[in-house]
Scaffold this active site. Structure first.
Site, mmCIF file in Angstrom:
data_model
loop_
_atom_site.group_PDB
_atom_site.id
_atom_site.type_symbol
_atom_site.label_atom_id
_atom_site.label_comp_id
_atom_site.label_asym_id
_atom_site.label_seq_id
_atom_site.Cartn_x
_atom_site.Cartn_y
_atom_site.Cartn_z
ATOM 1 N N ASN A 152 15.885 77.735 22.295
ATOM 2 C CA ASN A 152 15.287 77.607 23.620
ATOM 3 C C ASN A 152 15.962 78.540 24.616
ATOM 4 O O ASN A 152 15.307 79.077 25.513
ATOM 5 C CB ASN A 152 15.364 76.157 24.103
ATOM 6 C CG ASN A 152 14.187 75.332 23.636
ATOM 7 O OD1 ASN A 152 13.042 75.668 23.908
ATOM 8 N ND2 ASN A 152 14.458 74.257 22.914
ATOM 9 N N ILE A 177 26.764 64.056 25.510
ATOM 10 C CA ILE A 177 26.393 63.122 26.562
ATOM 11 C C ILE A 177 27.275 63.420 27.762
ATOM 12 O O ILE A 177 28.512 63.444 27.647
ATOM 13 C CB ILE A 177 26.563 61.665 26.101
ATOM 14 C CG1 ILE A 177 25.582 61.365 24.960
ATOM 15 C CG2 ILE A 177 26.332 60.709 27.263
ATOM 16 C CD1 ILE A 177 25.752 59.980 24.366
ATOM 17 N N HIS A 200 14.156 67.502 25.983
ATOM 18 C CA HIS A 200 14.361 66.411 25.028
ATOM 19 C C HIS A 200 13.176 66.372 24.070
ATOM 20 O O HIS A 200 12.016 66.461 24.503
ATOM 21 C CB HIS A 200 14.473 65.073 25.762
ATOM 22 C CG HIS A 200 14.732 63.921 24.846
ATOM 23 N ND1 HIS A 200 15.966 63.681 24.283
ATOM 24 C CD2 HIS A 200 13.908 62.952 24.379
ATOM 25 C CE1 HIS A 200 15.893 62.605 23.507
ATOM 26 N NE2 HIS A 200 14.654 62.153 23.552
#
Length: 208
Positions: A14, A89, A106
């Protein structure tokens, strides 16, 4: 010109899509990773983009690592920080520091299937579609205001890998567009909703 810092943990497909999009008025200031072996770092470096890595295992807490990463990121004076497969996270302190200028992709149609193993869970649930979500990041995992979503079919006989490949194609289209919309100032957050000035309620472009 808006400075963009991209965070990755692996090959950064990406990230590559965003770089290759040559977004107007956007400068990819740096690509950072928590993995010094991330293939995406070499790809970015070959194109003259600054790269850095910080091993999260060298820190005794998640917060200590996040603060070190923040110091690295802030050196590039980012207008936007992009999580492009950054498999960490983040602490509330990190999220608050970059509030309104931190976006993530996501691999599910949020709010369904937050966290990991999204495609396996979609198969187990008997879903007929899968997809991806681009959203602003908040302290609550995968729950920030949604910028855009893409949907693909789940076909009979699909494996999780089949779905992942199909979704990735959509990711590579949506993520650069989301970055471009941010850079152009078209995204506005209203509570937990993102409005894109490029589109009307009917989804038609309002721009010349």
């Amino acid at each position: 010109m808006k400075n963009i810092v991209i965070l990755i943990s692996g090959r950064g497909s990406n990230m590559q899509a965003i770089v290759n999009a040559n977004i107007p008025n956007a400068r990819i200031a740096a690509v950072l990773s928590n993995n010094e072996q991330a293939a995406g770092l070499a790809w970015a470096a070959e194109r003259g983009i600054a790269t850095e890595s910080i091993n999260h295992k060298a820190f005794d807490s998640r917060l200590a690592f996040d603060r070190a990463m923040m110091d690295k990121i802030d050196a590039y004076q980012p207008d936007l920080v992009v999580l492009a497969g950054f498999m960490r996270i983040l602490t509330p302190e990190f999220c608050t520091h970059y509030e309104g200028r931190l976006i993530n992709i996501h691999p599910s149609i949020l709010p369904s299937f937050t966290g990991l193993h999204t495609h396996e869970r979609a198969l187990e649930a008997g879903c007929r579609v899968a997809g991806c979500t681009i959203h602003f990041v908040t302290a609550e995992l995968d729950c920030g205001p949604i910028i855009s979503q893409g949907i693909v079919p789940i076909l009979d006989g699909d494996s999780a890998d089949d779905i992942a490949a199909r979704v990735l194609t959509v990711e590579h289209q949506l993520f650069p567009q989301a970055v471009e919309d941010f850079v152009a100032g078209r995204l506005q957050i209203h509570g937990n909703r993102v409005l894109n000035e490029a589109f009307s309620a009917e989804g038609q472009s309002l721009l010349a």
